[in-house]
Design a protein around this motif. Structure first.
Motif, mmCIF file in Angstrom:
data_model
loop_
_atom_site.group_PDB
_atom_site.id
_atom_site.type_symbol
_atom_site.label_atom_id
_atom_site.label_comp_id
_atom_site.label_asym_id
_atom_site.label_seq_id
_atom_site.Cartn_x
_atom_site.Cartn_y
_atom_site.Cartn_z
ATOM 1 N N LEU A 48 1.004 23.702 -16.866
ATOM 2 C CA LEU A 48 1.857 24.753 -16.312
ATOM 3 C C LEU A 48 1.132 25.480 -15.183
ATOM 4 O O LEU A 48 1.709 25.719 -14.118
ATOM 5 N N ASP A 49 -0.138 25.826 -15.398
ATOM 6 C CA ASP A 49 -0.935 26.478 -14.347
ATOM 7 C C ASP A 49 -0.975 25.618 -13.090
ATOM 8 O O ASP A 49 -0.821 26.122 -11.975
ATOM 9 N N ALA A 50 -1.167 24.314 -13.273
ATOM 10 C CA ALA A 50 -1.253 23.405 -12.129
ATOM 11 C C ALA A 50 0.076 23.355 -11.371
ATOM 12 O O ALA A 50 0.091 23.394 -10.136
ATOM 13 N N PHE A 51 1.199 23.285 -12.107
ATOM 14 C CA PHE A 51 2.514 23.307 -11.461
ATOM 15 C C PHE A 51 2.690 24.596 -10.675
ATOM 16 O O PHE A 51 3.121 24.584 -9.520
ATOM 17 N N GLU A 52 2.375 25.717 -11.297
ATOM 18 C CA GLU A 52 2.566 27.016 -10.643
ATOM 19 C C GLU A 52 1.671 27.165 -9.422
ATOM 20 O O GLU A 52 2.103 27.700 -8.394
ATOM 21 N N MET A 53 0.425 26.666 -9.500
ATOM 22 C CA MET A 53 -0.473 26.709 -8.335
ATOM 23 C C MET A 53 0.087 25.867 -7.201
ATOM 24 O O MET A 53 0.051 26.272 -6.041
ATOM 25 N N HIS A 54 0.601 24.687 -7.536
ATOM 26 C CA HIS A 54 1.137 23.803 -6.508
ATOM 27 C C HIS A 54 2.356 24.431 -5.839
ATOM 28 O O HIS A 54 2.478 24.406 -4.608
ATOM 29 N N VAL A 55 3.248 25.013 -6.623
ATOM 30 C CA VAL A 55 4.439 25.674 -6.072
ATOM 31 C C VAL A 55 4.022 26.808 -5.145
ATOM 32 O O VAL A 55 4.547 26.950 -4.034
ATOM 33 N N ALA A 56 3.063 27.617 -5.587
ATOM 34 C CA ALA A 56 2.606 28.747 -4.766
ATOM 35 C C ALA A 56 1.941 28.262 -3.478
ATOM 36 O O ALA A 56 2.187 28.816 -2.396
ATOM 37 N N SER A 57 1.127 27.222 -3.568
ATOM 38 C CA SER A 57 0.432 26.745 -2.372
ATOM 39 C C SER A 57 1.397 26.082 -1.391
ATOM 40 O O SER A 57 1.165 26.119 -0.185
ATOM 41 N N GLU A 58 2.465 25.469 -1.895
ATOM 42 C CA GLU A 58 3.438 24.814 -1.013
ATOM 43 C C GLU A 58 4.355 25.808 -0.313
ATOM 44 O O GLU A 58 4.922 25.484 0.714
ATOM 45 N N ALA A 59 4.520 26.992 -0.870
ATOM 46 C CA ALA A 59 5.454 27.972 -0.302
ATOM 47 C C ALA A 59 5.116 28.269 1.154
ATOM 48 O O ALA A 59 6.007 28.345 2.002
ATOM 49 N N GLU A 60 3.837 28.403 1.455
ATOM 50 C CA GLU A 60 3.415 28.681 2.829
ATOM 51 C C GLU A 60 3.735 27.504 3.750
ATOM 52 O O GLU A 60 4.215 27.691 4.868
ATOM 53 N N SER A 61 3.503 26.294 3.275
ATOM 54 C CA SER A 61 3.806 25.104 4.073
ATOM 55 C C SER A 61 5.296 25.003 4.348
ATOM 56 O O SER A 61 5.707 24.672 5.460
ATOM 57 N N VAL A 62 6.112 25.263 3.337
ATOM 58 C CA VAL A 62 7.567 25.194 3.504
ATOM 59 C C VAL A 62 8.012 26.169 4.583
ATOM 60 O O VAL A 62 8.832 25.830 5.445
ATOM 61 N N GLU A 63 7.446 27.351 4.590
ATOM 62 C CA GLU A 63 7.805 28.348 5.607
ATOM 63 C C GLU A 63 7.373 27.883 7.004
ATOM 64 O O GLU A 63 8.105 28.048 7.985
ATOM 65 N N GLU A 64 6.218 27.261 7.088
ATOM 66 C CA GLU A 64 5.745 26.755 8.378
ATOM 67 C C GLU A 64 6.624 25.589 8.860
ATOM 68 O O GLU A 64 6.940 25.496 10.043
ATOM 69 N N TYR A 65 7.034 24.706 7.950
ATOM 70 C CA TYR A 65 7.952 23.629 8.309
ATOM 71 C C TYR A 65 9.256 24.204 8.854
ATOM 72 O O TYR A 65 9.803 23.706 9.835
ATOM 73 N N ARG A 66 9.766 25.236 8.202
ATOM 74 C CA ARG A 66 11.012 25.874 8.648
ATOM 75 C C ARG A 66 10.851 26.426 10.060
ATOM 76 O O ARG A 66 11.682 26.202 10.925
#
Length: 194
Positions: A48-66
């Motif tokens: 669960l920690d790993a999933f949550e870390m991955h989601v949090a770390s991807e949020a910045e990338s998703v915003e940059e892609y947008r």
């Protein structure tokens, strides 16, 4: 006491109560730097920690892609960043729902944002559904092959853009085929006849 990522994966494999396939996710999502994890957390909590870390770390990338998709003066870059953005949004949502599912199992709760929520209907599928699934699987398989053929034919068109797009469509078709095979297997295990 702390635990390395490789130890987490070994413990996950040894756990009898762990979700099927969870050890694979632990290996994939635990940082490759062999980061230390507290031993007090179970393998499923670490997952669960790993999933949550991955989601949090991807949020910045998703915003940059947008931002790149919306602001690029190059139409090809804007198009391709839009394609990546849509995929990443979907992946992000799936990971969030997977994490919610794990949280639900840890807390013995049932929340709507989980991956598998809602009522379960135990009706056996009809043979027409199984036949349709097999047809869809063939369509996706053939579609992937055709897209790859078109990609080869169009390799000199659009600076490789057509080839790239056709190959990614083929990859999506292969993904769809895998999903449909899983669905068919699940339907068959629930009582459909061949």
């Amino acid at each position: 006491m702390n635990m390395k990522a490789s130890d987490i994966a070994k413990e996950a494999e040894a756990s009898q109560w762990l979700m099927p396939g969870a050890e694979m996710w632990t290996r994939l999502l635990v940082p490759s730097s062999e980061s230390e994890w507290p031993l007090s957390r179970s393998p499923i909590e670490q997952l669960l920690d790993a999933f949550e870390m991955h989601v949090a770390s991807e949020a910045e990338s998703v915003e940059e892609y947008r931002r790149l998709a919306e602001n690029s003066s190059d139409q090809t870059v804007a198009l391709l960043m839009g394609v990546v953005l849509e995929d990443e949004k979907r992946h992000h949502k799936l990971l969030e729902r997977m994490a919610a599912s794990i949280r639900n199992s840890l807390r013995w709760s049932s929340r709507d944002e989980a991956l598998l929520s809602g009522p379960v209907h135990d009706a056996a599928p009809v043979e027409e559904t199984v036949a349709a699934m097999r047809g869809f699987i063939r369509e996706e398989h053939d579609g992937a092959r055709r897209m790859r053929e078109l990609a080869r034919m169009g390799k000199n068109i659009g600076d490789g853009l057509f080839t790239l797009l056709l190959e990614t469509i083929a990859i999506d078709s292969e993904k769809h085929e895998r999903i449909l095979r899983f669905v068919l297997k699940r339907l068959m295990s629930r009582g459909a006849s061949a």
